[in-house]
Design an enzyme around this catalytic site. Sequence first.
Site, PDB file in Angstrom:
ATOM      1  N   GLY A 209      -9.869   4.805  11.912  1.00 13.73           N
ATOM      2  CA  GLY A 209      -9.293   5.376  13.137  1.00 13.73           C
ATOM      3  C   GLY A 209     -10.280   6.055  14.072  1.00 13.73           C
ATOM      4  O   GLY A 209     -10.375   5.703  15.252  1.00 13.73           O
TER       5      GLY A 209
ATOM      6  N   ASN B 198     -12.390   4.091  17.208  1.00 16.33           N
ATOM      7  CA  ASN B 198     -11.824   4.432  18.523  1.00 16.33           C
ATOM      8  C   ASN B 198     -12.479   5.568  19.285  1.00 16.33           C
ATOM      9  O   ASN B 198     -12.228   5.725  20.468  1.00 16.33           O
ATOM     10  CB  ASN B 198     -10.342   4.788  18.350  1.00 16.33           C
ATOM     11  CG  ASN B 198      -9.543   3.621  17.821  1.00 16.33           C
ATOM     12  OD1 ASN B 198      -9.521   2.554  18.435  1.00 16.33           O
ATOM     13  ND2 ASN B 198      -8.926   3.783  16.674  1.00 16.33           N
TER      14      ASN B 198
ATOM     15  N   HIS C 113     -16.775   5.351   7.176  1.00 20.26           N
ATOM     16  CA  HIS C 113     -15.315   5.174   7.290  1.00 20.26           C
ATOM     17  C   HIS C 113     -14.761   6.520   7.714  1.00 20.26           C
ATOM     18  O   HIS C 113     -14.730   7.469   6.921  1.00 20.26           O
ATOM     19  CB  HIS C 113     -14.737   4.727   5.941  1.00 20.26           C
ATOM     20  CG  HIS C 113     -13.238   4.630   5.943  1.00 20.26           C
ATOM     21  ND1 HIS C 113     -12.571   3.423   5.838  1.00 20.26           N
ATOM     22  CD2 HIS C 113     -12.270   5.575   6.053  1.00 20.26           C
ATOM     23  CE1 HIS C 113     -11.263   3.641   5.888  1.00 20.26           C
ATOM     24  NE2 HIS C 113     -11.055   4.946   6.009  1.00 20.26           N
TER      25      HIS C 113
ATOM     26  N   ARG D  58      -2.479  -1.916  -3.628  1.00 25.18           N
ATOM     27  CA  ARG D  58      -3.612  -1.017  -3.469  1.00 25.18           C
ATOM     28  C   ARG D  58      -3.462   0.138  -4.458  1.00 25.18           C
ATOM     29  O   ARG D  58      -2.446   0.830  -4.469  1.00 25.18           O
ATOM     30  CB  ARG D  58      -3.645  -0.458  -2.054  1.00 25.18           C
ATOM     31  CG  ARG D  58      -4.822   0.442  -1.888  1.00 25.18           C
ATOM     32  CD  ARG D  58      -4.697   1.315  -0.705  1.00 25.18           C
ATOM     33  NE  ARG D  58      -5.952   1.995  -0.478  1.00 25.18           N
ATOM     34  CZ  ARG D  58      -6.237   2.639   0.624  1.00 25.18           C
ATOM     35  NH1 ARG D  58      -5.369   2.677   1.598  1.00 25.18           N
ATOM     36  NH2 ARG D  58      -7.377   3.243   0.754  1.00 25.18           N
TER      37      ARG D  58
ATOM     38  N   ASN E 187       0.859  -1.173   0.000  1.00 24.85           N
ATOM     39  CA  ASN E 187       0.000   0.000   0.000  1.00 24.85           C
ATOM     40  C   ASN E 187       0.906   1.237   0.000  1.00 24.85           C
ATOM     41  O   ASN E 187       1.460   1.612   1.027  1.00 24.85           O
ATOM     42  CB  ASN E 187      -0.883  -0.039   1.252  1.00 24.85           C
ATOM     43  CG  ASN E 187      -1.847   1.121   1.325  1.00 24.85           C
ATOM     44  OD1 ASN E 187      -1.789   2.050   0.529  1.00 24.85           O
ATOM     45  ND2 ASN E 187      -2.732   1.070   2.298  1.00 24.85           N
TER      46      ASN E 187
ATOM     47  N   ASP F 283      -5.667  15.905  13.723  1.00 28.46           N
ATOM     48  CA  ASP F 283      -5.811  14.632  14.435  1.00 28.46           C
ATOM     49  C   ASP F 283      -6.952  14.740  15.456  1.00 28.46           C
ATOM     50  O   ASP F 283      -6.914  15.592  16.353  1.00 28.46           O
ATOM     51  CB  ASP F 283      -4.492  14.309  15.144  1.00 28.46           C
ATOM     52  CG  ASP F 283      -4.481  12.909  15.707  1.00 28.46           C
ATOM     53  OD1 ASP F 283      -5.406  12.554  16.470  1.00 28.46           O
ATOM     54  OD2 ASP F 283      -3.552  12.165  15.379  1.00 28.46           O
TER      55      ASP F 283
ATOM     56  N   ARG G 137      -7.804  13.092  17.976  1.00 35.04           N
ATOM     57  CA  ARG G 137      -7.458  12.966  19.406  1.00 35.04           C
ATOM     58  C   ARG G 137      -7.074  14.312  19.993  1.00 35.04           C
ATOM     59  O   ARG G 137      -7.538  14.685  21.076  1.00 35.04           O
ATOM     60  CB  ARG G 137      -6.293  11.978  19.591  1.00 35.04           C
ATOM     61  CG  ARG G 137      -6.722  10.541  19.490  1.00 35.04           C
ATOM     62  CD  ARG G 137      -5.540   9.635  19.345  1.00 35.04           C
ATOM     63  NE  ARG G 137      -4.897   9.855  18.036  1.00 35.04           N
ATOM     64  CZ  ARG G 137      -4.108   8.992  17.439  1.00 35.04           C
ATOM     65  NH1 ARG G 137      -3.825   7.856  18.024  1.00 35.04           N
ATOM     66  NH2 ARG G 137      -3.588   9.242  16.252  1.00 35.04           N
TER      67      ARG G 137
ATOM     68  N   GLU H 296      -8.664  -3.667   5.388  1.00 31.25           N
ATOM     69  CA  GLU H 296      -8.287  -3.384   4.001  1.00 31.25           C
ATOM     70  C   GLU H 296      -7.178  -4.318   3.511  1.00 31.25           C
ATOM     71  O   GLU H 296      -7.251  -4.841   2.406  1.00 31.25           O
ATOM     72  CB  GLU H 296      -7.820  -1.927   3.876  1.00 31.25           C
ATOM     73  CG  GLU H 296      -8.966  -0.941   3.953  1.00 31.25           C
ATOM     74  CD  GLU H 296      -8.498   0.495   4.042  1.00 31.25           C
ATOM     75  OE1 GLU H 296      -7.840   0.851   5.036  1.00 31.25           O
ATOM     76  OE2 GLU H 296      -8.800   1.268   3.127  1.00 31.25           O
TER      77      GLU H 296
ATOM     78  N   GLY I  84     -13.723   6.212  13.646  1.00 35.92           N
ATOM     79  CA  GLY I  84     -14.931   5.387  13.776  1.00 35.92           C
ATOM     80  C   GLY I  84     -14.754   4.235  14.753  1.00 35.92           C
ATOM     81  O   GLY I  84     -15.666   3.895  15.511  1.00 35.92           O
TER      82      GLY I  84
ATOM     83  N   HIS J  61     -12.341   4.580  -0.859  1.00 35.28           N
ATOM     84  CA  HIS J  61     -12.463   3.742   0.352  1.00 35.28           C
ATOM     85  C   HIS J  61     -13.253   2.464   0.080  1.00 35.28           C
ATOM     86  O   HIS J  61     -13.784   1.853   1.005  1.00 35.28           O
ATOM     87  CB  HIS J  61     -13.191   4.493   1.500  1.00 35.28           C
ATOM     88  CG  HIS J  61     -12.378   5.559   2.153  1.00 35.28           C
ATOM     89  ND1 HIS J  61     -12.963   6.659   2.720  1.00 35.28           N
ATOM     90  CD2 HIS J  61     -11.047   5.686   2.344  1.00 35.28           C
ATOM     91  CE1 HIS J  61     -12.020   7.446   3.228  1.00 35.28           C
ATOM     92  NE2 HIS J  61     -10.847   6.871   3.010  1.00 35.28           N
TER      93      HIS J  61
ATOM     94  N   ARG K   6      -9.207  17.919   4.652  1.00 37.32           N
ATOM     95  CA  ARG K   6      -9.988  18.214   3.436  1.00 37.32           C
ATOM     96  C   ARG K   6     -11.329  18.835   3.813  1.00 37.32           C
ATOM     97  O   ARG K   6     -11.952  18.432   4.796  1.00 37.32           O
ATOM     98  CB  ARG K   6     -10.269  16.939   2.640  1.00 37.32           C
ATOM     99  CG  ARG K   6      -9.055  16.315   2.033  1.00 37.32           C
ATOM    100  CD  ARG K   6      -9.453  15.166   1.102  1.00 37.32           C
ATOM    101  NE  ARG K   6      -8.333  14.270   0.912  1.00 37.32           N
ATOM    102  CZ  ARG K   6      -8.366  12.963   1.108  1.00 37.32           C
ATOM    103  NH1 ARG K   6      -9.484  12.373   1.481  1.00 37.32           N
ATOM    104  NH2 ARG K   6      -7.293  12.232   0.933  1.00 37.32           N
TER     105      ARG K   6
HETATM  106  P1  ADP Z   1      -5.961   6.746   7.572  1.00 30.13           P
HETATM  107  O1  ADP Z   1      -7.165   7.328   6.887  1.00 30.13           O
HETATM  108  O2  ADP Z   1      -4.713   7.533   7.333  1.00 30.13           O
HETATM  109  O3  ADP Z   1      -5.801   5.250   7.406  1.00 30.13           O
HETATM  110  P2  ADP Z   1      -6.814   6.141  10.264  1.00 30.13           P
HETATM  111  O4  ADP Z   1      -7.919   5.262   9.850  1.00 30.13           O
HETATM  112  O5  ADP Z   1      -5.684   5.549  11.015  1.00 30.13           O
HETATM  113  O6  ADP Z   1      -6.238   7.020   9.102  1.00 30.13           O
HETATM  114  O7  ADP Z   1      -7.455   7.300  11.180  1.00 30.13           O
HETATM  115  C1  ADP Z   1      -6.720   8.385  11.655  1.00 30.13           C
HETATM  116  C2  ADP Z   1      -7.613   9.231  12.526  1.00 30.13           C
HETATM  117  O8  ADP Z   1      -8.124   8.422  13.602  1.00 30.13           O
HETATM  118  C3  ADP Z   1      -6.918  10.421  13.161  1.00 30.13           C
HETATM  119  O9  ADP Z   1      -7.748  11.561  13.089  1.00 30.13           O
HETATM  120  C4  ADP Z   1      -6.793   9.980  14.618  1.00 30.13           C
HETATM  121  O10 ADP Z   1      -6.821  11.077  15.480  1.00 30.13           O
HETATM  122  C5  ADP Z   1      -8.058   9.176  14.779  1.00 30.13           C
HETATM  123  N1  ADP Z   1      -8.009   8.346  15.996  1.00 30.13           N
HETATM  124  C6  ADP Z   1      -7.257   7.258  16.246  1.00 30.13           C
HETATM  125  N2  ADP Z   1      -7.470   6.820  17.515  1.00 30.13           N
HETATM  126  C7  ADP Z   1      -8.380   7.674  18.077  1.00 30.13           C
HETATM  127  C8  ADP Z   1      -9.019   7.781  19.343  1.00 30.13           C
HETATM  128  N3  ADP Z   1      -8.760   6.925  20.327  1.00 30.13           N
HETATM  129  N4  ADP Z   1      -9.899   8.781  19.536  1.00 30.13           N
HETATM  130  C9  ADP Z   1     -10.172   9.660  18.561  1.00 30.13           C
HETATM  131  N5  ADP Z   1      -9.611   9.614  17.342  1.00 30.13           N
HETATM  132  C10 ADP Z   1      -8.726   8.642  17.100  1.00 30.13           C
END
Ligand code: ADP
Length: 378
Positions: free
Chosen positions: A309, A313, A186, A70, A7, A261, A263, A361, A311, A158, A219
């Site tokens: 990420g 967490n 997603h 990918r 990927n 991010d 978080r 994926e 969705g 996606h 975006r």
């Molecule tokens: P990508 O699209 O690059 O594959 P990911 O699916 O890993 O990205 O998602 C990244 C996002 O997920 C970031 O915004 C990150 O802050 C968020 N994220 C990961 N863990 C948590 C969490 N525990 N709480 C809130 N957001 C989270």
Amino acid sequence: MKILVLNAGSSSLKYALYETSPEAAASDSDQLLCEGLVERVTTMPDALKTAFADLTPALGGEAVTGVGHRVVHGGTFPGSMIIDASVESAIDQLSALAPLHNPRALAAYRAAREHVPQATHVAVFDTAFHQTIPRHAYAYAIPPEYQAEKKLRRYGFHGISHRSVALRFAKLHNKPPEDFRLVICHLGNGCSVCAVDRGKSVDTSMGFTPLEGLVMGARSGDMDASALLYLISHEGKDPAVLLQMLNNASGLQAVSGVSNDMRDILKAANAGNDSARFAVDMFCYRARKFIGAYIAAMNGADALIFTAGIGENSAPVRAGICADLDQLGIAVDPELNNTASHEARRIGNSAIAVWVIPTEEQLMIARDTLACIDKLAG
Ligand code: ADP
């Protein structure tokens, strides 16, 4: 047999090696042997060299049978393809539509072919799952010559993730995918919602490029095209600068002024930062709007599923999106929602069930590669 998944991102290369077979895939017993990430990639040959140095012990002297690549933009390819000269050239031509992604995938393919020339190389496209979207949903309402000649239409992205989640949901219920209408969110750095009607994508929020739809990390998502044309004609803005602004300096990052991010943004919002709170509210509202639209598109839904990420967490974001959707038959159970887990799980027992299902994926790419090899063998 050994299947390698590659990927290639804009500056990184993710890889994963699987031991699998048609039987293992059918019984979910494929084995992940090794996975890794090469960051700050300068050239793909160098990145592949690093990856193969790591993979060699895991191969235990065995050859790689297939490599799944990918590829973000597959135009109108309806499924995964063994890469031959004509597929390679098609991916190359589609680079105009995905300049950040397709050239990297091609470079990774060419470098991988040097390492494992005997392997079957397969392109797994992010767009392919959405080729079932009906014309009334994928067409833009513009003069037809723009669609025919310029290929201006919605493609959706996606797809590998949305398909993996839809299949997993059906498997968890011991039923075929044709039994369900699903709305899948997603939510990662890139974000999209997909309506999956009886196993087929019938609409999705990303369009001609991954820019359309939801508010994302950096975006903007949906925006009136004439606002950009206004900036070009009245302010003399450079279209390339605007494209960069919309893709890399907008979304959560711009609105929160904190970070791209989630978080960091949630932390700031909890500490009383109003812009961060507003960014989260806007993010949730936009997602909620698409969920409503897709329930309407399918005349109902059996489940709403969160993945990727954010969705998988973020309980507060899931709760924020689902707030005040009870009239649509959606409610999360606070206790289930707040229980941290990396497993697929139900977090709401409402009429439209609410689920969290980790995206797979990489595994999906490995299985598609296996299926192409299997078909080739007859
Ligand atoms: P990508 O699209 O690059 O594959 P990911 O699916 O890993 O990205 O998602 C990244 C996002 O997920 C970031 O915004 C990150 O802050 C968020 N994220 C990961 N863990 C948590 C969490 N525990 N709480 C809130 N957001 C989270």
